[in-house]
Design a protein around this motif. Structure first.
Motif, PDB file in Angstrom:
ATOM      1  N   LYS A  69      11.555  -2.775 -37.547  1.00  0.00           N
ATOM      2  CA  LYS A  69      12.681  -1.703 -37.809  1.00  0.00           C
ATOM      3  C   LYS A  69      13.741  -2.055 -36.649  1.00  0.00           C
ATOM      4  O   LYS A  69      14.929  -2.050 -37.042  1.00  0.00           O
ATOM      5  CB  LYS A  69      12.085  -0.418 -37.966  1.00  0.00           C
ATOM      6  CG  LYS A  69      13.115   0.612 -38.242  1.00  0.00           C
ATOM      7  CD  LYS A  69      12.526   1.981 -38.665  1.00  0.00           C
ATOM      8  CE  LYS A  69      12.128   2.598 -37.238  1.00  0.00           C
ATOM      9  NZ  LYS A  69      11.589   4.130 -37.556  1.00  0.00           N
ATOM     10  N   ILE A 107       8.073  -5.787 -46.791  1.00  0.00           N
ATOM     11  CA  ILE A 107       6.667  -6.028 -46.606  1.00  0.00           C
ATOM     12  C   ILE A 107       6.101  -5.736 -47.797  1.00  0.00           C
ATOM     13  O   ILE A 107       5.297  -6.486 -48.129  1.00  0.00           O
ATOM     14  CB  ILE A 107       6.325  -5.085 -45.379  1.00  0.00           C
ATOM     15  CG1 ILE A 107       7.219  -5.396 -44.136  1.00  0.00           C
ATOM     16  CG2 ILE A 107       4.739  -5.382 -45.392  1.00  0.00           C
ATOM     17  CD1 ILE A 107       6.529  -4.543 -42.926  1.00  0.00           C
ATOM     18  N   GLU A 136      13.048   2.771 -42.342  1.00  0.00           N
ATOM     19  CA  GLU A 136      11.636   2.674 -42.338  1.00  0.00           C
ATOM     20  C   GLU A 136      11.472   2.303 -43.837  1.00  0.00           C
ATOM     21  O   GLU A 136      10.660   1.350 -44.332  1.00  0.00           O
ATOM     22  CB  GLU A 136      10.847   3.891 -42.035  1.00  0.00           C
ATOM     23  CG  GLU A 136       9.283   3.708 -42.249  1.00  0.00           C
ATOM     24  CD  GLU A 136       8.538   5.029 -41.764  1.00  0.00           C
ATOM     25  OE1 GLU A 136       7.513   4.917 -42.033  1.00  0.00           O
ATOM     26  OE2 GLU A 136       9.162   5.511 -40.813  1.00  0.00           O
ATOM     27  N   ALA A 157       1.451  -4.010 -41.853  1.00  0.00           N
ATOM     28  CA  ALA A 157       2.224  -2.998 -42.613  1.00  0.00           C
ATOM     29  C   ALA A 157       1.273  -1.812 -42.159  1.00  0.00           C
ATOM     30  O   ALA A 157       1.778  -0.419 -42.174  1.00  0.00           O
ATOM     31  CB  ALA A 157       2.304  -2.846 -43.943  1.00  0.00           C
ATOM     32  N   VAL A 196      11.921  -1.295 -44.455  1.00  0.00           N
ATOM     33  CA  VAL A 196      11.187  -2.349 -43.956  1.00  0.00           C
ATOM     34  C   VAL A 196       9.816  -2.264 -44.862  1.00  0.00           C
ATOM     35  O   VAL A 196       9.239  -3.345 -45.179  1.00  0.00           O
ATOM     36  CB  VAL A 196      10.550  -1.795 -42.567  1.00  0.00           C
ATOM     37  CG1 VAL A 196       9.285  -2.442 -42.076  1.00  0.00           C
ATOM     38  CG2 VAL A 196      11.690  -1.871 -41.268  1.00  0.00           C
ATOM     39  N   ARG A 197       9.409  -1.036 -45.302  1.00  0.00           N
ATOM     40  CA  ARG A 197       8.267  -1.234 -46.234  1.00  0.00           C
ATOM     41  C   ARG A 197       8.581  -1.774 -47.714  1.00  0.00           C
ATOM     42  O   ARG A 197       7.821  -2.420 -48.253  1.00  0.00           O
ATOM     43  CB  ARG A 197       7.989   0.406 -46.631  1.00  0.00           C
ATOM     44  CG  ARG A 197       7.311   1.043 -45.351  1.00  0.00           C
ATOM     45  CD  ARG A 197       6.799   2.294 -45.704  1.00  0.00           C
ATOM     46  NE  ARG A 197       6.084   3.028 -44.671  1.00  0.00           N
ATOM     47  CZ  ARG A 197       5.059   2.882 -43.975  1.00  0.00           C
ATOM     48  NH1 ARG A 197       4.262   2.014 -44.747  1.00  0.00           N
ATOM     49  NH2 ARG A 197       4.586   3.589 -43.045  1.00  0.00           N
ATOM     50  N   GLU A 246       3.788  -2.032 -35.248  1.00  0.00           N
ATOM     51  CA  GLU A 246       4.607  -3.278 -35.975  1.00  0.00           C
ATOM     52  C   GLU A 246       5.747  -2.793 -36.744  1.00  0.00           C
ATOM     53  O   GLU A 246       6.682  -3.612 -36.629  1.00  0.00           O
ATOM     54  CB  GLU A 246       3.507  -4.057 -36.406  1.00  0.00           C
ATOM     55  CG  GLU A 246       2.527  -4.756 -35.422  1.00  0.00           C
ATOM     56  CD  GLU A 246       1.845  -6.162 -36.203  1.00  0.00           C
ATOM     57  OE1 GLU A 246       2.653  -6.596 -36.956  1.00  0.00           O
ATOM     58  OE2 GLU A 246       0.817  -6.387 -35.705  1.00  0.00           O
ATOM     59  N   LEU A 247       5.618  -1.764 -37.389  1.00  0.00           N
ATOM     60  CA  LEU A 247       6.587  -1.233 -38.379  1.00  0.00           C
ATOM     61  C   LEU A 247       7.829  -0.727 -37.343  1.00  0.00           C
ATOM     62  O   LEU A 247       9.171  -1.248 -37.968  1.00  0.00           O
ATOM     63  CB  LEU A 247       6.174  -0.159 -39.033  1.00  0.00           C
ATOM     64  CG  LEU A 247       5.305  -0.543 -40.363  1.00  0.00           C
ATOM     65  CD1 LEU A 247       5.084   0.547 -41.215  1.00  0.00           C
ATOM     66  CD2 LEU A 247       5.909  -1.583 -41.344  1.00  0.00           C
ATOM     67  N   ASN A 248       7.747  -0.277 -36.168  1.00  0.00           N
ATOM     68  CA  ASN A 248       8.771   0.518 -35.408  1.00  0.00           C
ATOM     69  C   ASN A 248       9.446  -1.018 -34.848  1.00  0.00           C
ATOM     70  O   ASN A 248      10.642  -1.111 -34.819  1.00  0.00           O
ATOM     71  CB  ASN A 248       8.119   1.251 -34.653  1.00  0.00           C
ATOM     72  CG  ASN A 248       7.681   2.679 -35.099  1.00  0.00           C
ATOM     73  OD1 ASN A 248       8.493   2.788 -36.283  1.00  0.00           O
ATOM     74  ND2 ASN A 248       6.986   3.363 -34.348  1.00  0.00           N
ATOM     75  N   VAL A 282       3.710  -9.223 -40.495  1.00  0.00           N
ATOM     76  CA  VAL A 282       3.836  -8.062 -40.072  1.00  0.00           C
ATOM     77  C   VAL A 282       2.757  -7.223 -40.611  1.00  0.00           C
ATOM     78  O   VAL A 282       2.632  -7.196 -41.901  1.00  0.00           O
ATOM     79  CB  VAL A 282       5.094  -7.414 -40.271  1.00  0.00           C
ATOM     80  CG1 VAL A 282       5.179  -5.827 -39.796  1.00  0.00           C
ATOM     81  CG2 VAL A 282       6.352  -8.102 -39.596  1.00  0.00           C
TER      82      VAL A 282
END
Length: 41
Positions: free
Chosen positions: A27, A41, A34, A17, A37-38, A22-24, A15
């Protein structure tokens, strides 16, 4: 920006970052926040 067509298949499991879309997607797909997810990653 176009993807480098020479790198097909090399990083499909990762992914980006730095890319908000891509984050959305990640998620929503996994039902995460969020911040979660961070951290992953």
């Amino acid at each position: 920006m176009a993807d480098d067509k020479k790198n097909v298949g090399r990083d499909r499991g990762r992914v980006a970052a730095g890319q908000a879309y891509e984050l959305n997607y990640f998620k929503r797909k996994h039902g995460l926040t969020e911040d979660q997810v961070r951290k992953i990653i």
